[in-house]
Structures are given as structure tokens and as C-alpha cells.
Design a protein around this motif. Structure first.
Motif, PDB file in Angstrom:
ATOM      1  N   GLY A   1       0.815  -1.205   0.000  1.00  0.00           N
ATOM      2  CA  GLY A   1       0.000   0.000   0.000  1.00  0.00           C
ATOM      3  C   GLY A   1       0.844   1.247   0.000  1.00  0.00           C
ATOM      4  O   GLY A   1       2.064   1.206  -0.162  1.00  0.00           O
ATOM      5  N   VAL A   2       0.180   2.398   0.205  1.00  0.00           N
ATOM      6  CA  VAL A   2       0.831   3.703   0.258  1.00  0.00           C
ATOM      7  C   VAL A   2       0.429   4.349   1.575  1.00  0.00           C
ATOM      8  O   VAL A   2      -0.749   4.325   1.967  1.00  0.00           O
ATOM      9  CB  VAL A   2       0.427   4.600  -0.924  1.00  0.00           C
ATOM     10  N   GLY A   3       1.375   4.963   2.285  1.00  0.00           N
ATOM     11  CA  GLY A   3       1.034   5.600   3.541  1.00  0.00           C
ATOM     12  C   GLY A   3       2.107   6.554   3.996  1.00  0.00           C
ATOM     13  O   GLY A   3       3.027   6.900   3.249  1.00  0.00           O
TER      14      GLY A   3
ATOM     15  N   GLY B   1       7.817   2.063  10.393  1.00  0.00           N
ATOM     16  CA  GLY B   1       6.389   1.869  10.635  1.00  0.00           C
ATOM     17  C   GLY B   1       5.593   2.806   9.747  1.00  0.00           C
ATOM     18  O   GLY B   1       5.875   4.014   9.690  1.00  0.00           O
ATOM     19  N   VAL B   2       4.603   2.260   9.016  1.00  0.00           N
ATOM     20  CA  VAL B   2       3.831   3.046   8.054  1.00  0.00           C
ATOM     21  C   VAL B   2       2.352   3.028   8.461  1.00  0.00           C
ATOM     22  O   VAL B   2       1.775   1.956   8.725  1.00  0.00           O
ATOM     23  CB  VAL B   2       4.006   2.488   6.631  1.00  0.00           C
ATOM     24  N   ARG B   3       1.717   4.205   8.496  1.00  0.00           N
ATOM     25  CA  ARG B   3       0.291   4.333   8.758  1.00  0.00           C
ATOM     26  C   ARG B   3      -0.396   4.590   7.425  1.00  0.00           C
ATOM     27  O   ARG B   3      -0.005   5.478   6.673  1.00  0.00           O
ATOM     28  CB  ARG B   3       0.031   5.500   9.711  1.00  0.00           C
ATOM     29  N   ILE B   4      -1.430   3.774   7.123  1.00  0.00           N
ATOM     30  CA  ILE B   4      -2.159   3.964   5.872  1.00  0.00           C
ATOM     31  C   ILE B   4      -3.009   5.227   6.022  1.00  0.00           C
ATOM     32  O   ILE B   4      -4.042   5.250   6.667  1.00  0.00           O
ATOM     33  CB  ILE B   4      -3.056   2.758   5.553  1.00  0.00           C
TER      34      ILE B   4
ATOM     35  N   GLY C   1      -5.619   7.319  10.945  1.00  0.00           N
ATOM     36  CA  GLY C   1      -6.052   6.132  10.234  1.00  0.00           C
ATOM     37  C   GLY C   1      -5.905   4.909  11.106  1.00  0.00           C
ATOM     38  O   GLY C   1      -5.227   4.921  12.134  1.00  0.00           O
ATOM     39  N   GLU C   2      -6.544   3.841  10.685  1.00  0.00           N
ATOM     40  CA  GLU C   2      -6.593   2.657  11.526  1.00  0.00           C
ATOM     41  C   GLU C   2      -5.479   1.647  11.209  1.00  0.00           C
ATOM     42  O   GLU C   2      -5.060   0.893  12.085  1.00  0.00           O
ATOM     43  CB  GLU C   2      -7.950   1.962  11.359  1.00  0.00           C
ATOM     44  N   LYS C   3      -5.022   1.621   9.970  1.00  0.00           N
ATOM     45  CA  LYS C   3      -4.074   0.580   9.578  1.00  0.00           C
ATOM     46  C   LYS C   3      -2.626   1.048   9.799  1.00  0.00           C
ATOM     47  O   LYS C   3      -2.217   2.077   9.254  1.00  0.00           O
ATOM     48  CB  LYS C   3      -4.271   0.206   8.115  1.00  0.00           C
ATOM     49  N   TYR C   4      -1.891   0.288  10.592  1.00  0.00           N
ATOM     50  CA  TYR C   4      -0.458   0.521  10.824  1.00  0.00           C
ATOM     51  C   TYR C   4       0.294  -0.740  10.392  1.00  0.00           C
ATOM     52  O   TYR C   4      -0.086  -1.843  10.749  1.00  0.00           O
ATOM     53  CB  TYR C   4      -0.199   0.800  12.301  1.00  0.00           C
TER      54      TYR C   4
END
Length: 625
Positions: A572-574, A587-590, A597-600
Motif C-alpha cells: 500500500g501507500v502511507g 512503521g507506516v500508517r495507511i 487512520g486505523e491501519k499501521y
């Protein structure tokens, strides 16, 4: 004190009668250096002798004898080299005499380098000018290989040197006679050959004589030669010794007898063991002693000598006469024969030869070959059992294969032909290394295909350096920071300057290290494929991008926008929430912002995850400055 006392005339520096001249090069053994600045135990303007350490290189000893290295500092030292005198026609090396000759060097000769092809390289290799070096062997280009001060081989290719051959003192003295030669005679050439084959002074054995008295012999190149008349040679006739043969007898000597000293004890420097003297009188005053003609004092005690009693001529044993079918062991080479010393041979033909022990003969070797003439003085009796044992050993010796593992080979299929096992990914003219040899096929590792099978007739051995070309990118796989590769690191990539540099001792000349040039053997280099070169160029271009934003390669910061792909298939992209680098993880957060955002997702580079920087945080317009 290591400081030298020097005399400085108009141009040169004189040390103990030897002239030295300032030179613009690195110091080497045999030079002297002038100190340009004062330091502990070193005086400004003083001269010091240069020595060499096998592992650390050149140095000099200061006023208290301590070693001083760093002679490459031209701001600290000036180098003065010995001024060579006119080349001597004869030299002494390892207690043997050598004479200067005008011919190519041979194994066993001594050479003295007068003009190096690359003075700096020669000095770095521990080789001094105008010093004698023994020729260990000749390489494939007939360049002499010598041993440097570090015990390593040095290639003289490109160097200018004088050649000296060993002067051998014959065990038999000869007189030169101007006459027609007979079979078995030794002839000495009086002038150099017009077309090569010998130099004035070279000697040969006459193998046959024609009806017109022309002689036949084999020259130094192995060619059969014929000479008519006596203008080109003289015959060497041995001078028969008239000295009688003696036996040693332990008894009291009489006046006039010869004695030999065997246990010197009262010599006072007048005699030594092995000396032969003549008795002048019996010394009754001293008891069991004699006086000799050679000196009056001291006396010689009877226990110090043996009497030399002449042996009647008829009692001297005549040399053994050999017959066809006899077996002999080769023990010497006084007539330049082509049999190996120590080998056992079978006599196939004999002739009388009074000058070389009584006979000369042809013989058969253990491997069935027939050599040229042997003489009695060069052999001793052997047995049939010894000959058969040598013959069996020869028959058991396996034939050497045409190719060996590690050979460098070139694919040379005839025009219009096709390899027995097909082309695969290789092309005619490709160069690779032999990986495996069987009875009827060869496995070769080519750059484009490893384990490629070929018939022996489809391959040609080549110089390993032929695998490289100017401009090739190569990886150094061994030998970094050793002789010839200082400031070149194992594992790094460099560029080929010259695959066959004449200075490199059979090595490949490369560039790109801490020194302008390096010299590596072919087996120390691996040529990079086009794909590997493209990958390196891509990495270099990527590095430029990171440098342009002020970061190290692979350095991610909080707020960067990245794309990522994980090994579990998630991608993905974040926005980077926890910074890191290619050495660890990020560590990337979407989402567009950290903690938004909810996705880490954790991206672990050491487990195979990847990430690509899209926009660095410094260039984002949607974040506060």
C-alpha cells in the motif's frame, strides 16, 4: 650511529668512494636519503643508507639505530641513487663467476636491471637496479622471472637488463688445436654464428664426419649443423695429467717423501689439514717429528700426517668397457648430452673415444627414446632390474590431459559449424574457465552460462587475461591491500585499464582505488555481467537522489510518503510514522498523516520487505513548516 659521512662535489654525493646522484623517485634498497627537516635523532642535511624490510618496505636507521619508515614523504627526504659504473664484463654471484653475454637470458643466468620499465613499480616490488638476480625461469613470452627481496617472483617484462652466464671451470684442462675434428671430439667455436645457434666460445661434440671432413653437431637451438674446413672451430684436446696417483699410508716419513696433513695441531698458521708437503729431515731433537722443505719452523709431529706413496702405473685400474646391451646410470654431463642425470639407460651403440674415458655410446631411455652421444666419464654401471623398474614407472605415468580444471579457454567452433551439445546461451569466441574434465567432454563456466558442456576440440587454451578488455567492470575477490593492490579493497568494483600491462608481472592493470593503478592476477578478479553493471549504475543513480535531499541512502523520516510491499503480500501507500533505514525497519500508517487512520504496518527490510520513497516530508505542502 647510522648517519653517513659524505663528500659533496659539484654534482654527486660520495660515500666511501661510491657516487650517488639525486633522483625523482621512491627510495629503494641501496639508495641513500638526505633528511630535509630535523627530528629526534635525525639531523637536517644528513644522509642515511636505505635498507628494506621484507614485510614493511624500505627504511633507514637514525642516529641511534632506530628504523625510520615513511620514505615516500618528499617534504622530509631527498633520494640519491648510486651512480652505476660502466658494466663489468664479469661479476661474482653466490661465490660463482659470471661473464656478460650478448644474448637473450636463459634459466640459470644472472641479470642486472639497468633501466626499469616502471621505476616506481620496480622499487615497490623490492627490486634494485644494477644488482644481480638469478633467473628462476622464463615465462611464456621468454621474459626472465627473478626473485625479489621479499621472496616473491618478479617479471622483468619491459625492463632493460644485462645478461651474465655462469663461468664453469672444466674438470679436465684442454689445449686448443687447429685441425680437422673426429667423431667424439669437442670443438670450440671461434666466432658467433651468423644465423644463431651459438656464440664464440661455445663448445659442441662432433657426432659424425663427412667424407670431405665436414663435421656435424647439434647447436644450442637443437638444430643439426654442418661445418666444412677448420675456420669456424678449434679442437679441444685434453691435457693428460702427469701427476702420479698416490695412496695414503700411516707411518713414519723418510726424507724426500710427500706427506699430507690430516690432524694439524702445531701449525702456527703455516699449514692446515689437506696441505701436501715434502720431508726435508727427521727431527731427532723433538722426537717423533719431521721438518719440511716448505718452511723450517715449526716441526711436524708424526701423528699429524700420512705418507703419500705413489701407485705404480700398472696398478691403476682401467675404466670399465661397456658393450651393447649393458645398462648404465647417467651421473654427469661433460659433453652436453640430452639424457637426464640420474636416469638408467640401455646402451645400443658404442665407439672408442680415448678423450672421454675410453668410449662413447648411444642409449635407449626407459620411455623408449634414443638420445645423442654419452661418454664413459658421465656414467656408472647399472642393472637390468633398475632399467625395467624405471620403464615400468614410465608406463604407469598417466598421460597429461589436454585441459585441467581452472584453465582459461575460448570457444573456437569452425565457421559454419555447431557445438556438439548446442549453443545454449554462449557464442563463438566467448571465454570461460574449465570447471570439470571427463574423458570425452569438458564443462566450462562461461559468463552467460555456467556448466556448459563442450568437446575438447571445440576449445582452445588462452591467457587468463584474455577474458578481460579495457573498460570492463570487475570485482576484486581477493588480495586487497597486498603488494600491487594497496588501497584496493576486496569486494569492491574497479575498472580494467589494461588486461596485459607489461609492468604487471602477468597481471591485469586496474584503476578506481586509493592508488591510481593496481595490479591483480586474473583469478583475483571477476568480470561483471551487463546486468550486474546496470544494477550498480542504478544503485549509483539512486544514491544521487538521496544525497540531493540531504540523506543517507535508505534513510526514512516521520512524515515521508512511501509505498511498501511486505513478504506476506500486504502492500500500500502511507505515511511513515516510525522512521528507520534499510538496515532496520520502518512503521507506516495507511493515511496522509501519522496517527491518522486505523491501519499501521511494520515494514521489515531484513525480512525481505521493501519500501520506496514517494515524497520526502521536507517537500510536502500539506504539512505545517
Amino acid at each position: 650511529m647510522a648517519k653517513l659521512s659524505v663528500v659533496i662535489p659539484a654534482v654527486d654525493v660520495m660515500v666511501n668512494g661510491q657516487a650517488y646522484r639525486k633522483v625523482d623517485r621512491k627510495a629503494q634498497a641501496g639508495d641513500i636519503v638526505k633528511a630535509l627537516s630535523r627530528s629526534f635523532d635525525v639531523d637536517t642535511g644528513a644522509f642515511y643508507a636505505v635498507e628494506v624490510d621484507a614485510s614493511r618496505g624500505v627504511f633507514y636507521r637514525d642516529n641511534v639505530g632506530s628504523r625510520r619508515f615513511r620514505l615516500e614523504r618528499t617534504d622530509l627526504h631527498e633520494v640519491y641513487a648510486p651512480v652505476a659504473a660502466a658494466p663489468s664484463e664479469t661479476i661474482t654471484y653466490e661465490n660463482a663467476q659470471y661473464r656478460k653475454v650478448d644474448r637473450p637470458a636463459r634459466e640459470g643466468d644472472v641479470v642486472m636491471i639497468t633501466e626499469p620499465d616502471d621505476a616506481e613499480y620496480t622499487a615497490d616490488e623490492g627490486v634494485s637496479l644494477n644488482q644481480p638476480y638469478l633467473v628462476m625461469r622464463l615465462d611464456s613470452a621468454d621474459d626472465p622471472q627473478i626473485m625479489n627481496a621479499r621472496g616473491k617472483e618478479y617479471d622483468t617484462a619491459g625492463d632493460v637488463f644485462d645478461v651474465y652466464e655462469k663461468v664453469t671451470r672444466p674438470s679436465v684442462e684442454y689445449r686448443e688445436v687447429k685441425r680437422y675434428a673426429n667423431v667424439g671430439d669437442t670443438i670450440k667455436m671461434v666466432e658467433d654464428a651468423d644465423a644463431g645457434g651459438w656464440l664464440a666460445g661455445d663448445t659442441f661434440i662432433v657426432t659424425s664426419v663427412a667424407s670431405d671432413k665436414a663435421v656435424h653437431f647439434t647447436d644450442n637451438d637443437g638444430d643439426g649443423r654442418r661445418r666444412s674446413g677448420t675456420d669456424d672451430y678449434v679442437v679441444l684436446e685434453p691435457i693428460v695429467a702427469t701427476t702420479p696417483t698416490y695412496v695414503e699410508v700411516k707411518r713414519k716419513a723418510s726424507v724426500g717423501e710427500r706427506i699430507k696433513i690430516v690432524a694439524a695441531e702445531n701449525a702456527h698458521g703455516k699449514y692446515a689439514n689437506g696441505d701436501e708437503l715434502t720431508v726435508a729431515s727427521d727431527d731427532h731433537l723433538w722426537g717423533e717429528a719431521v721438518r719440511v722443505n716448505e718452511f723450517y719452523q715449526p716441526v711436524l709431529y708424526d701423528r699429524e700426517y700420512v705418507v703419500l706413496e705413489p701407485v705404480p702405473a700398472q696398478a691403476i685400474a682401467k675404466p670399465k668397457r661397456y658393450a651393447v646391451g649393458d645398462f648404465v646410470k647417467v651421473t654427469g654431463n661433460s659433453v652436453t648430452h640430452d639424457y637426464a642425470e640420474g636416469s638408467v639407460v640401455k646402451i645400443t651403440e658404442t665407439k672408442d673415444n680415448a678423450r672421454h674415458g675410453g668410449q662413447q655410446f648411444h642409449a635407449e631411455t626407459a620411455d623408449g627414446e634414443r638420445g645423442n652421444w654419452l661418454v664413459t666419464n658421465d656414467v656408472e654401471p647399472a642393472t637390468k632390474a633398475e632399467f625395467l623398474a624405471a620403464k615400468a614407472q614410465t608406463q604407469r605415468k598417466p598421460a597429461e590431459p589436454a585441459f585441467s580444471v581452472g584453465d582459461t579457454v575460448k570457444l573456437t567452433v569452425a565457421d559454419g559449424g555447431r557445438p556438439c551439445y548446442g549453443w545454449g546461451r554462449v557464442s563463438n569466441g566467448d571465454i570461460g574457465k574449465v570447471a570439470y574434465v571427463s574423458s570425452d567432454s569438458i564443462s566450462v563456466d562461461f559468463p552467460k552460462q555456467r556448466g556448459w558442456n563442450a568437446k575438447p576440440e571445440e576449445l582452445t587454451k588462452v591467457d587468463p587475461r584474455d577474458a578481460f578488455a579495457e573498460g570492463d567492470k570487475v570485482r576484486l575477490i581477493s588480495g586487497g591491500n597486498t603488494s600491487g593492490l594497496h588501497d584496493y579493497e576486496t569486494g569492491d568494483v574497479y575498472t580494467v585499464l589494461a588486461p596485459k600491462s607489461p609492468v604487471g608481472n602477468g597481471k591485469v592493470k586496474i584503476t578506481g582505488g586509493g592508488q591510481p593503478t593496481g595490479y591483480a592476477t586474473p583469478d583475483q578478479l571477476v568480470k561483471l555481467t551487463a546486468e550486474e553493471v546496470a544494477a550498480i549504475q542504478k544503485e549509483a543513480q539512486e544514491a544521487v537522489k538521496w544525497v540531493a535531499i540531504g540523506r543517507k541512502v535508505g534513510e526514512f523520516k516521520r512524515g515521508d510518503i512511501v509505498s511498501f510491499t511486505r513478504t506476506d503480500g500486504d502492500k500500500g501507500v502511507g505515511t511513515v510514522e516510525d522512521g528507520g533505514s534499510f538496515d532496520s525497519a520502518i512503521g507506516v500508517r495507511i493515511g496522509a498523516k501519522p496517527y491518522d487512520g486505523e491501519k499501521y504496518r511494520g515494514v521489515y527490510f531484513d525480512e525481505g520487505d521493501t519500501a520506496t520513497l514517494i515524497v520526502p516530508v521536507e517537500q510536502r505542502f500539506d504539512t505545517a513548516a
